[in-house]
Motif scaffolding. Structure first.
Motif, PDB file in Angstrom:
ATOM      1  N   PRO A  57     119.998  41.398  96.287  1.00 13.44           N
ATOM      2  CA  PRO A  57     121.469  41.432  96.390  1.00 13.44           C
ATOM      3  C   PRO A  57     122.075  40.044  96.218  1.00 13.44           C
ATOM      4  CG  PRO A  57     120.458  42.718  98.147  1.00 13.44           C
ATOM      5  CD  PRO A  57     119.340  41.978  97.465  1.00 13.44           C
ATOM      6  N   PHE A  58     123.260  40.008  95.603  1.00 18.58           N
ATOM      7  CA  PHE A  58     123.881  38.710  95.368  1.00 18.58           C
ATOM      8  C   PHE A  58     124.211  37.994  96.671  1.00 18.58           C
ATOM      9  CE2 PHE A  58     127.423  35.805  94.466  1.00 18.58           C
ATOM     10  CZ  PHE A  58     126.828  35.037  93.476  1.00 18.58           C
ATOM     11  N   ARG A  59     124.461  38.753  97.749  1.00 17.23           N
ATOM     12  CA  ARG A  59     124.734  38.106  99.034  1.00 17.23           C
ATOM     13  C   ARG A  59     123.525  37.284  99.494  1.00 17.23           C
ATOM     14  NH1 ARG A  59     124.077  43.526 100.271  1.00 17.23           N
ATOM     15  NH2 ARG A  59     122.321  44.029 101.672  1.00 17.23           N
ATOM     16  N   THR A  60     122.327  37.746  99.148  1.00 19.49           N
ATOM     17  CA  THR A  60     121.123  36.987  99.487  1.00 19.49           C
ATOM     18  C   THR A  60     121.065  35.705  98.675  1.00 19.49           C
ATOM     19  OG1 THR A  60     119.916  39.017 100.025  1.00 19.49           O
ATOM     20  CG2 THR A  60     118.603  37.049  99.557  1.00 19.49           C
ATOM     21  N   VAL A  61     121.346  35.818  97.377  1.00 23.22           N
ATOM     22  CA  VAL A  61     121.370  34.632  96.511  1.00 23.22           C
ATOM     23  C   VAL A  61     122.407  33.635  97.010  1.00 23.22           C
ATOM     24  CG1 VAL A  61     121.816  33.809  94.161  1.00 23.22           C
ATOM     25  CG2 VAL A  61     120.603  35.973  94.516  1.00 23.22           C
ATOM     26  N   ALA A  62     123.582  34.140  97.381  1.00 24.32           N
ATOM     27  CA  ALA A  62     124.652  33.267  97.861  1.00 24.32           C
ATOM     28  C   ALA A  62     124.287  32.599  99.184  1.00 24.32           C
ATOM     29  CB  ALA A  62     125.944  34.071  98.016  1.00 24.32           C
ATOM     30  N   SER A 111     113.804  37.484 101.443  1.00 21.84           N
ATOM     31  CA  SER A 111     114.250  38.177 100.225  1.00 21.84           C
ATOM     32  C   SER A 111     113.083  38.653  99.374  1.00 21.84           C
ATOM     33  CB  SER A 111     115.135  37.254  99.388  1.00 21.84           C
ATOM     34  OG  SER A 111     114.371  36.231  98.770  1.00 21.84           O
ATOM     35  N   ARG A 112     111.930  37.974  99.474  1.00 24.74           N
ATOM     36  CA  ARG A 112     110.743  38.289  98.672  1.00 24.74           C
ATOM     37  C   ARG A 112     111.083  38.371  97.178  1.00 24.74           C
ATOM     38  NH1 ARG A 112     106.346  39.344 101.561  1.00 24.74           N
ATOM     39  NH2 ARG A 112     106.569  39.852 103.766  1.00 24.74           N
ATOM     40  N   ALA A 113     111.965  37.487  96.731  1.00 27.25           N
ATOM     41  CA  ALA A 113     112.323  37.458  95.310  1.00 27.25           C
ATOM     42  C   ALA A 113     111.117  37.030  94.492  1.00 27.25           C
ATOM     43  CB  ALA A 113     113.483  36.489  95.083  1.00 27.25           C
ATOM     44  N   PRO A 114     110.771  37.759  93.425  1.00 29.45           N
ATOM     45  CA  PRO A 114     109.613  37.397  92.613  1.00 29.45           C
ATOM     46  C   PRO A 114     109.856  36.082  91.879  1.00 29.45           C
ATOM     47  CG  PRO A 114     110.864  39.144  91.552  1.00 29.45           C
ATOM     48  CD  PRO A 114     111.463  38.959  92.915  1.00 29.45           C
ATOM     49  N   VAL A 121     117.889  28.814  90.297  1.00 28.66           N
ATOM     50  CA  VAL A 121     119.006  28.658  89.362  1.00 28.66           C
ATOM     51  C   VAL A 121     120.245  29.392  89.854  1.00 28.66           C
ATOM     52  CG1 VAL A 121     119.821  29.277  87.058  1.00 28.66           C
ATOM     53  CG2 VAL A 121     117.568  28.223  87.345  1.00 28.66           C
ATOM     54  N   TRP A 122     120.092  30.662  90.221  1.00 31.54           N
ATOM     55  CA  TRP A 122     121.255  31.454  90.577  1.00 31.54           C
ATOM     56  C   TRP A 122     121.854  31.076  91.931  1.00 31.54           C
ATOM     57  CZ3 TRP A 122     124.248  34.732  87.812  1.00 31.54           C
ATOM     58  CH2 TRP A 122     123.798  35.018  86.507  1.00 31.54           C
ATOM     59  N   SER A 123     121.037  30.617  92.843  1.00 25.90           N
ATOM     60  CA  SER A 123     121.591  30.157  94.118  1.00 25.90           C
ATOM     61  C   SER A 123     122.375  28.860  93.937  1.00 25.90           C
ATOM     62  CB  SER A 123     120.475  29.965  95.154  1.00 25.90           C
ATOM     63  OG  SER A 123     119.579  28.938  94.764  1.00 25.90           O
ATOM     64  N   ALA A 124     122.036  28.103  92.882  1.00 22.02           N
ATOM     65  CA  ALA A 124     122.761  26.859  92.608  1.00 22.02           C
ATOM     66  C   ALA A 124     124.149  27.102  92.050  1.00 22.02           C
ATOM     67  CB  ALA A 124     121.951  25.997  91.637  1.00 22.02           C
ATOM     68  N   THR A 125     124.412  28.301  91.516  1.00 23.40           N
ATOM     69  CA  THR A 125     125.712  28.551  90.884  1.00 23.40           C
ATOM     70  C   THR A 125     126.866  28.541  91.880  1.00 23.40           C
ATOM     71  OG1 THR A 125     125.431  30.960  91.079  1.00 23.40           O
ATOM     72  CG2 THR A 125     124.669  29.913  89.035  1.00 23.40           C
TER      73      THR A 125
END
Length: 256
Positions: A57-62, A111-114, A121-125
């Motif tokens: 989920p994007f909330r996790t990335v954020a 998050s266990r993101a692969p 990269v995406w968390s840096a946005t």
């Protein structure tokens, strides 16, 4: 961890340790929050157009971006700008910055993101715009404009190192290790970063560590070694005659 991943963890700690010296060298007259915003702009753009968003989920990335990057490095750059030496900054991680980094680690692990690059990269946005806004608010438009036009080659080189090696390479490896192993197997290796930072500051900046700092560095190394000792199996411990001499193994009394 296997030997390859252990060496990768040591590589990350070395990159991050030297990072403190590079930040101090490159900041110059650029406001600290603006300097951090430039770093994460280089991390996120144009990589986000070529790296697929992680399947979380994007909330996790954020959240990872807010704590592991925005909170940690905003506070770290500000502390160093206010006069904290690189070696000492690495040793204490500026307390609040270290707390923010720790929270980001927990979220990243959960998050266990692969892989690791996509999350990096995406968390840096989400980082550059808040940092730029804070810089405009704290430093003022004139200081921000002056910083952008006077970045210099040293600031550009520092940004390439911090964005390319520390963020894209370092955090990509670190996040991948977090997704593969328990946090307790990965995070302790980061304790080597302050040792690298203190050694680099001593060698390159003449920042001679005091007795307390040297003692702290030794304790960090000891802590890493202790944390990486293999856990003793409860079954083996129960059958160890030195731990449980009253136990027997297959009916044979344990030797005293």
């Amino acid at each position: 961890m296997n030997r390859r991943d252990t060496l990768l963890a040591v590589l990350v700690a070395s990159l991050w340790g030297f990072n403190f010296v590079v930040i101090d060298w490159g900041m110059g007259s650029v406001p600290p929050l603006l300097f951090a915003a430039i770093r994460f702009t280089v991390v996120a753009v144009p990589a986000c157009f070529f790296v697929r968003r992680p399947p979380v989920p994007f909330r996790t990335v954020a959240t990872v971006g807010a704590f592991m990057s925005l909170g940690q490095f905003g506070l770290l750059y500000l502390s160093m700008h206010l006069g904290m030496p690189p070696g000492l900054a690495a040793l204490v991680l500026c307390v609040a910055a270290g707390l923010s980094w720790g929270i980001g680690n927990v979220v990243s692990r959960a998050s266990r993101a692969p892989g690791g690059l996509a999350l990096t990269v995406w968390s840096a946005t989400i980082v550059p715009v808040p940092l730029l806004a804070l810089s405009l608010l704290v430093d003022g438009p004139a200081a921000v404009g002056h910083g952008l036009t006077h970045l210099g080659w040293d600031g550009a080189a520092s940004t390439v190192y911090t964005a390319g090696l520390c963020s894209l390479v370092g955090y990509a490896i670190f996040n991948r290790l977090l997704s593969k192993y328990p946090s307790g197997n990965v995070v302790p290796w980061v304790l080597l970063a302050p040792v690298v930072a203190m050694a680099a500051s001593w060698a390159l900046l003449g920042e001679v560590p005091g007795t307390a700092e040297i003692a702290g560095a030794i304790l960090l190394v000891i802590g890493v070694l202790i944390a990486q000792r293999p856990a003793r199996s409860p079954r083996v411990a129960a059958l160890d005659p030195q731990i449980a001499p009253s136990r027997t193994l297959k009916g044979v009394p344990a030797r005293p």
